[in-house]
Scaffold this motif. Structure first.
Motif, PDB file in Angstrom:
ATOM      1  N   ALA A 189      10.292 -12.097 -20.000  1.00 29.20           N
ATOM      2  CA  ALA A 189      10.612 -11.347 -21.131  1.00 29.20           C
ATOM      3  C   ALA A 189      10.949  -9.854 -20.934  1.00 29.20           C
ATOM      4  O   ALA A 189      11.666  -9.163 -21.623  1.00 29.20           O
ATOM      5  CB  ALA A 189       9.466 -11.250 -22.062  1.00 29.20           C
TER       6      ALA A 189
ATOM      7  N   ARG B 140      14.737  -8.722 -20.744  1.00 25.02           N
ATOM      8  CA  ARG B 140      15.576  -8.721 -21.586  1.00 25.02           C
ATOM      9  C   ARG B 140      15.114  -8.136 -23.107  1.00 25.02           C
ATOM     10  O   ARG B 140      15.812  -8.073 -24.056  1.00 25.02           O
ATOM     11  CB  ARG B 140      15.972 -10.199 -22.232  1.00 25.02           C
ATOM     12  N   ALA B 141      13.904  -7.424 -22.712  1.00 28.47           N
ATOM     13  CA  ALA B 141      13.560  -6.624 -23.818  1.00 28.47           C
ATOM     14  C   ALA B 141      13.505  -5.260 -23.595  1.00 28.47           C
ATOM     15  O   ALA B 141      13.325  -4.812 -22.526  1.00 28.47           O
ATOM     16  CB  ALA B 141      12.032  -7.135 -24.244  1.00 28.47           C
ATOM     17  N   ARG B 142      13.397  -4.429 -24.917  1.00 31.90           N
ATOM     18  CA  ARG B 142      13.562  -3.091 -24.297  1.00 31.90           C
ATOM     19  C   ARG B 142      12.142  -2.198 -25.120  1.00 31.90           C
ATOM     20  O   ARG B 142      12.065  -0.814 -24.268  1.00 31.90           O
ATOM     21  CB  ARG B 142      14.941  -2.378 -25.289  1.00 31.90           C
ATOM     22  N   THR B 143      11.168  -2.890 -25.587  1.00 37.07           N
ATOM     23  CA  THR B 143      10.231  -2.180 -26.039  1.00 37.07           C
ATOM     24  C   THR B 143       9.020  -3.238 -25.947  1.00 37.07           C
ATOM     25  O   THR B 143       9.230  -4.234 -25.594  1.00 37.07           O
ATOM     26  CB  THR B 143      10.152  -1.838 -27.672  1.00 37.07           C
TER      27      THR B 143
ATOM     28  N   PRO C 182       6.678  -4.136 -27.860  1.00 41.61           N
ATOM     29  CA  PRO C 182       6.438  -5.248 -28.820  1.00 41.61           C
ATOM     30  C   PRO C 182       7.265  -6.417 -28.743  1.00 41.61           C
ATOM     31  O   PRO C 182       7.184  -7.399 -28.833  1.00 41.61           O
ATOM     32  CB  PRO C 182       6.694  -4.329 -30.120  1.00 41.61           C
ATOM     33  N   GLN C 183       8.689  -5.792 -28.291  1.00 39.45           N
ATOM     34  CA  GLN C 183       9.856  -6.935 -28.035  1.00 39.45           C
ATOM     35  C   GLN C 183       9.288  -7.673 -26.920  1.00 39.45           C
ATOM     36  O   GLN C 183       9.436  -9.028 -26.826  1.00 39.45           O
ATOM     37  CB  GLN C 183      11.083  -6.201 -27.679  1.00 39.45           C
ATOM     38  N   VAL C 184       8.706  -7.362 -25.797  1.00 38.70           N
ATOM     39  CA  VAL C 184       8.314  -8.063 -24.587  1.00 38.70           C
ATOM     40  C   VAL C 184       7.093  -8.943 -25.039  1.00 38.70           C
ATOM     41  O   VAL C 184       7.269 -10.216 -24.758  1.00 38.70           O
ATOM     42  CB  VAL C 184       7.759  -6.919 -23.406  1.00 38.70           C
TER      43      VAL C 184
ATOM     44  N   LEU D 136       6.664 -10.156 -27.947  1.00 36.74           N
ATOM     45  CA  LEU D 136       7.291 -11.378 -28.844  1.00 36.74           C
ATOM     46  C   LEU D 136       8.088 -12.431 -28.088  1.00 36.74           C
ATOM     47  O   LEU D 136       7.992 -13.407 -28.359  1.00 36.74           O
ATOM     48  CB  LEU D 136       8.179 -10.668 -29.811  1.00 36.74           C
ATOM     49  N   PHE D 137       8.937 -11.999 -26.928  1.00 34.99           N
ATOM     50  CA  PHE D 137       9.834 -12.786 -26.192  1.00 34.99           C
ATOM     51  C   PHE D 137       8.849 -13.545 -25.342  1.00 34.99           C
ATOM     52  O   PHE D 137       8.979 -14.909 -25.079  1.00 34.99           O
ATOM     53  CB  PHE D 137      10.631 -12.139 -25.410  1.00 34.99           C
TER      54      PHE D 137
ATOM     55  N   SER E  45      20.854 -11.688 -16.549  1.00 31.71           N
ATOM     56  CA  SER E  45      20.713 -10.154 -16.761  1.00 31.71           C
ATOM     57  C   SER E  45      21.349  -9.438 -15.756  1.00 31.71           C
ATOM     58  O   SER E  45      21.776  -8.293 -16.005  1.00 31.71           O
ATOM     59  CB  SER E  45      19.114  -9.979 -16.717  1.00 31.71           C
TER      60      SER E  45
END
Length: 268
Positions: free
Chosen positions: A207, A210-213, A215-217, A219-220, A262
């Motif tokens: 994760a 490909r995540a930038r924050t 919370p995104q990490v 979630l992924f 990536s």
């Protein structure tokens, strides 16, 4: 006959969802705080705890749970107050607890124990009691993570700044280590002691690419953790292969695929 009509597969899929959730969410903090080797050390310590449970005649999952917590806190405390580095202490605990497990099983003349299942996972061995333990552990871990999300994040990314601001970062670092121990013990019934640390790291590491924050990490990682666990269980059933090894291989494949994709520059 449908795969979902089999009782042991129903338990395995439910356990896979719980383990995938736990590993993904706690694994994000493990990877960000660079505790991956700590996870490997704790998972191998579980073998000593399992053997101790059989020798004392108590539930081996419970004995492994408390044994891993003591081992993880011992590593964390000694690495802060002794001259030895954390990786040195983990290496010592890694080897000595595995040796303790082998010693107790040999001296205690323990027979009829599915050691292969404990080491590499066995979906047939997941009982209702294991599921209940996993459900309770998952609930407690989720409550702690959501209630103290900000504190865990500060203790992970900026412990010195958080300490200066009055956040007890050291206490939350110890609590994070305890959560890692709990996740490892729950995970060992599905993928085994040897591979538990891999599942703890793979969803978060995938994760992060490909995540930038944060919370995104999370979630992924949550999506990847559950998908990898369920996909691995399904494939293991079809191929009659070890569940733990199949889950980790799928996770590794996803990680490599994301890493390669990536590395290419994005268009637009």
């Amino acid at each position: 006959m449908s795969i979902l009509s089999l009782g042991f597969m129903q338990r395995a899929f439910l356990a896979g969802c719980l383990v995938g959730t736990l590993c993904a969410l706690v694994g994000v903090f493990v990877v960000l705080k660079r505790l991956s080797f700590m996870g490997a050390g704790i998972s191998h310590a579980a073998f000593g705890g399992v053997a101790l449970g059989y020798v004392l005649g108590i539930n081996p999952t419970l004995s492994a749970f408390f044994f891993c917590i003591l081992a993880s806190l011992g590593i964390a405390v000694l690495s802060r107050h002794r001259r030895l580095k954390e990786d040195t202490l983990i290496g010592i605990v890694f080897a000595s607890t595995m040796a303790l497990g082998a010693f107790l099983i040999g001296v205690g003349r323990i027979r009829n124990v599915d050691l292969f299942g404990y080491l590499f996972g066995n979906i047939l061995a997941i009982t209702r009691e294991d599921l209940l333990f996993a459900l309770v552990t998952t609930s407690v871990v989720l409550v702690l993570l959501f209630a103290f999300y900000k504190e865990f994040l500060i203790a992970t990314l900026d412990p010195e700044g958080g300490k200066a601001s009055g956040v007890p970062t050291e206490a939350f670092s110890y609590l994070l280590v305890v959560l890692v121990a709990a996740v490892v013990v729950v995970t060992m019934r599905l993928v085994g002691i040897v591979l538990a640390s891999a599942l703890l790291v793979l969803p978060a590491a995938t994760a992060l690419q490909r995540a930038r924050t944060v919370p995104q990490v999370m979630l992924f990682a949550l999506f990847d953790g559950i998908a990898i666990s369920l996909g691995g269980l399904f494939l293991a059933y079809l191929l009659d292969a070890p569940a733990g090894a199949t889950i980790v291989l799928i996770g590794t494949g996803v990680f490599l695929g994301v890493s390669i994709s990536s590395s290419f520059p994005r268009r637009g």
